[in-house]
Design a protein around this motif. Structure first.
Motif, PDB file in Angstrom:
ATOM      1  N   ARG A   1     -39.786  -6.520 -28.153  1.00  0.00           N
ATOM      2  CA  ARG A   1     -38.666  -7.295 -28.696  1.00  0.00           C
ATOM      3  C   ARG A   1     -37.360  -6.899 -28.019  1.00  0.00           C
ATOM      4  N   ALA A   2     -37.207  -5.574 -27.800  1.00  0.00           N
ATOM      5  CA  ALA A   2     -35.987  -5.104 -27.154  1.00  0.00           C
ATOM      6  C   ALA A   2     -35.853  -5.747 -25.774  1.00  0.00           C
ATOM      7  N   ALA A   3     -36.957  -5.771 -25.031  1.00  0.00           N
ATOM      8  CA  ALA A   3     -36.913  -6.316 -23.678  1.00  0.00           C
ATOM      9  C   ALA A   3     -36.579  -7.800 -23.688  1.00  0.00           C
ATOM     10  N   SER A   4     -37.209  -8.557 -24.594  1.00  0.00           N
ATOM     11  CA  SER A   4     -36.913  -9.994 -24.586  1.00  0.00           C
ATOM     12  C   SER A   4     -35.516 -10.251 -25.141  1.00  0.00           C
ATOM     13  N   GLY A   5     -35.074  -9.405 -26.057  1.00  0.00           N
ATOM     14  CA  GLY A   5     -33.699  -9.526 -26.539  1.00  0.00           C
ATOM     15  C   GLY A   5     -32.683  -9.290 -25.442  1.00  0.00           C
ATOM     16  N   LEU A   6     -33.083  -8.495 -24.447  1.00  0.00           N
ATOM     17  CA  LEU A   6     -32.176  -8.211 -23.335  1.00  0.00           C
ATOM     18  C   LEU A   6     -32.250  -9.283 -22.253  1.00  0.00           C
ATOM     19  N   GLY A   7     -33.029 -10.324 -22.511  1.00  0.00           N
ATOM     20  CA  GLY A   7     -33.034 -11.454 -21.599  1.00  0.00           C
ATOM     21  C   GLY A   7     -34.232 -11.508 -20.670  1.00  0.00           C
ATOM     22  N   ALA A   8     -35.257 -10.663 -20.898  1.00  0.00           N
ATOM     23  CA  ALA A   8     -36.412 -10.675 -20.011  1.00  0.00           C
ATOM     24  C   ALA A   8     -37.385 -11.766 -20.441  1.00  0.00           C
ATOM     25  N   ARG A   9     -37.859 -12.554 -19.474  1.00  0.00           N
ATOM     26  CA  ARG A   9     -38.856 -13.577 -19.779  1.00  0.00           C
ATOM     27  C   ARG A   9     -40.176 -12.878 -20.096  1.00  0.00           C
ATOM     28  N   PRO A  10     -41.080 -13.574 -20.818  1.00  0.00           N
ATOM     29  CA  PRO A  10     -42.326 -12.923 -21.236  1.00  0.00           C
ATOM     30  C   PRO A  10     -43.075 -12.238 -20.096  1.00  0.00           C
TER      31      PRO A  10
END
Lengths: 275, 352
Positions: free
Chosen positions: A172-181
């Motif tokens: 969640r942290a990674a996708s919250g930081l703008g990383a695509r799946p």
């Protein structure tokens, strides 16, 4: 594991007996593997001790034989393809199954694991008929697919084990930081589950590398894999070449295991896990 | 810097209603707390803002634009997790750089920005360390830097100080507030700690059982709790339950005067009085004239806590909590007869 000072005489005796027992079990496990190594240097075509002399003739025969070389090439091609396929599929399956609220997780999991529970002869028989209708019988892709089905469960199990305790807030942290799946997978999830993926890949490779029964059912007579060649080597003409082949395979396995273990330790260090 | 708006937001997990029609607006540049007990739905609401929860109904808008169907990675929000969720396989600098590098920023620009963030959270020189080599407070600051590096529109914090010990927590509260002001970002944080909510936020939204109970400035919510739940959850409260009688609330053993507008004669009413608003005196002579609500009782227990003393006073069949500053020469001992008094303006009418 030294004995404490207050150990009773009986405990002291058991302490020694236990060690002896452990060594005996160890010997029992390793002897059948190691016994082959000296035999491969026998100068005569006997499988008995004492050996009349020492020579490298069986190694010469092994490397000079087109059949053996062909078998190694076939086995390597198949095992490497299987490793790649099974590792990718198994990792994806484990990831999906680890999601919260996956419907029918237990059912899907047991279907995926089934190939290692069902006796291989039964799987092989089923595959024989099934692949026959698909036109995959007597083809190398057929063997690869069959071995992938057998090998994938190991990857699913090892990766699932690594994923339990995986902190999903990292995703969640990674996708919250703008990383695509896909970026999340390659930069956060994969590095962290790599040890499980590597172990799974190793299992997959070994599963295919020494699989005999499915090959006997599915492969065409010309497609010789290493286990098949060894099997027929014993059955048809008892040639000590097989001991040379075995020795080489043992060395190869040891090298493979060591490499993988080193890789695994390195990646554990990378993922910042305390030893 | 942005305005966040939730409209009639609903989310159920099976039979449990995590969010039951919450409407709430967070103004540009504000620092707001979502306060509630565990299981109240506050974290679900925060996750809905971040995009990790799909709503059953209702809308969420950021800067007037509906974001219901925008995946988390395109919402442009910064989030700090309770356990920090730092990537263990990356260094501190790599963690902070993550948001920029996945956006394809140039290497030099990233390095410069990471340096600036490390300065902001006072962690210069820690860039090459791994998260596990840092203390809890330092990890917390890395998480904050990582969330702020991309200059997000909104900063979401899930129990940001929950894992720190009391001392560090107080330090971080001040620091967090400072950084929020410095950056000027709209920030929303979830907490179950009323003290943290009152200290940090300029607006507190109290949530219980999936519903918004009260929103207001910390002073408002504390001094004028809207419901019995808020009165009890934010600090302690003495509750007087009774019926309206002659402009007062009749309770067992007397009537309590209040300045609040009361419902019609005979209707049930609950008054809440904060423990520190109650004054204890040995006799009526020593009491100010405006403390018209007086209850005679005796002290059951005195709990000494250094700067303050908590008294439990038994008056009739009810027990009152009273906080007093430790100013008296000697604290009152148990069994002392006292009059507990408070002013009508401190008796607040609350909904059941």
């Amino acid at each position: 594991m030294a004995l404490p000072a207050y150990a009773t005489p009986l405990e002291r005796k058991w302490h020694v007996a236990f060690r002896v027992l452990c060594v005996l079990v160890f010997i029992f496990l390793v002897i059948p593997v190691l016994i082959v190594i000296p035999l491969s240097f026998n100068s005569e075509a006997f499988f008995t001790f004492p050996m009349p002399g020492v020579s490298l003739r069986w190694y010469d025969e092994f490397f000079g034989s087109e059949r053996w070389m062909d078998a190694i090439k076939n086995s390597a091609t198949i095992a490497i393809s299987v490793t790649f396929l099974a590792t990718s599929l198994g990792t994806l399956a484990a990831l999906g199954l680890s999601r919260a609220g996956f419907p029918g997780r237990a059912a899907v999991m047991s279907i995926l694991i089934a190939p290692i529970i069902v006796p291989v002869v039964i799987s092989a028989l089923g595959m024989y008929f099934f692949y026959n209708t698909l036109g995959l019988i007597s083809t190398v892709p057929g063997i690869i697919l069959a071995h992938t089905a057998l090998a994938t469960p190991f990857v699913v199990i090892t990766v699932t084990a690594t994923l339990t305790g995986f902190d999903h807030s990292l995703t969640r942290a990674a996708s919250g930081l703008g990383a695509r799946p896909l970026t999340v997978f390659f930069r956060v999830i994969l590095p962290l589950i790599l040890p499980g993926v590597i172990s799974g890949a190793l299992f997959a490779f070994i599963t295919s590398w020494d699989e005999l029964i499915v090959v006997l059912f599915i492969a065409s007579p010309e497609t010789r894999t290493l286990p098949r060649q060894m099997f027929s080597g014993i059955r048809d003409q008892i040639s000590p070449t097989i001991t040379a082949a075995a020795t080489i395979l043992i060395l190869l396995s040891i090298m493979l295991l060591t490499t993988v273990e080193l890789l695994r330790r390195r990646s554990e260090k990378l993922r910042g896990i305390r030893p | 810097m942005s305005r966040v708006e939730a409209r009639a937001v609903r989310k159920a997990y099976g039979a449990v209603k995590a969010l039951d029609g919450v409407s709430l607006t967070f103004e540009d540049g504000s620092f707001s707390a979502l306060l509630g007990p565990s299981g109240s739905g506050k974290t679900t609401l925060l996750r809905a803002f971040a995009g990790f929860v799909t709503l059953d109904s209702g809308t969420i808008a950021i800067d007037g634009k509906l974001v219901n169907d925008v995946p988390p990675h395109r919402r442009d929000l910064g989030m700090v997790f309770q356990n920090y969720a730092l990537f263990p396989h990356m260094t501190v600098a790599e963690n902070i750089a993550f948001g920029l590098s996945v956006r394809g920023a140039a290497r030099a620009a990233i390095a410069e920005r990471v340096e600036a963030m490390l300065r902001l959270v006072r962690l210069e020189g820690f860039g090459a360390r791994k998260p596990r080599q840092l203390s809890g407070g330092q990890q917390q600051r890395v998480a904050l830097a990582r969330a702020l590096v991309t200059r997000p529109r909104v900063l979401l914090l899930d129990e940001p100080l929950g894992a720190l010990d009391r001392r560090l927590r107080q330090e971080m509260q001040i620091e967090l507030k400072q950084i929020q002001r410095e950056v000027g970002i709209t920030a929303i944080f979830v907490t179950h700690d009323q003290e943290e909510a009152l200290t940090l936020a300029d607006r507190v939204a109290v949530i219980n059982e999936g519903r918004l109970v009260q929103v207001g400035m910390p002073g408002e919510v504390y001094e004028r709790p809207a419901t019995r739940f808020v009165a009890g959850f934010l600090g302690d409260a003495n509750l007087f339950e009774g019926r309206v009688a002659g402009g007062r609330v009749a309770v067992g053993g007397g009537a309590i005067a209040t300045e609040d507008a009361l419902p019609t004669e005979g209707a049930p009413a609950i008054l809440a009085v904060r423990p520190e608003k109650v004054v204890l005196a040995a006799d009526a002579a020593g009491l100010d004239a405006d403390l018209v609500n007086r209850l005679e009782g005796r002290i059951v227990q005195a709990v000494y806590a250094g700067s303050a003393i908590t008294y439990i006073v038994e008056a009739g069949d009810r027990r009152l909590i009273v906080f007093e500053q430790n100013r008296a020469a000697a604290p009152l001992g148990p069994d002392t007869a006292v009059i507990a008094a408070f002013a009508p303006r401190h008796a607040v009418l609350v909904q059941p």
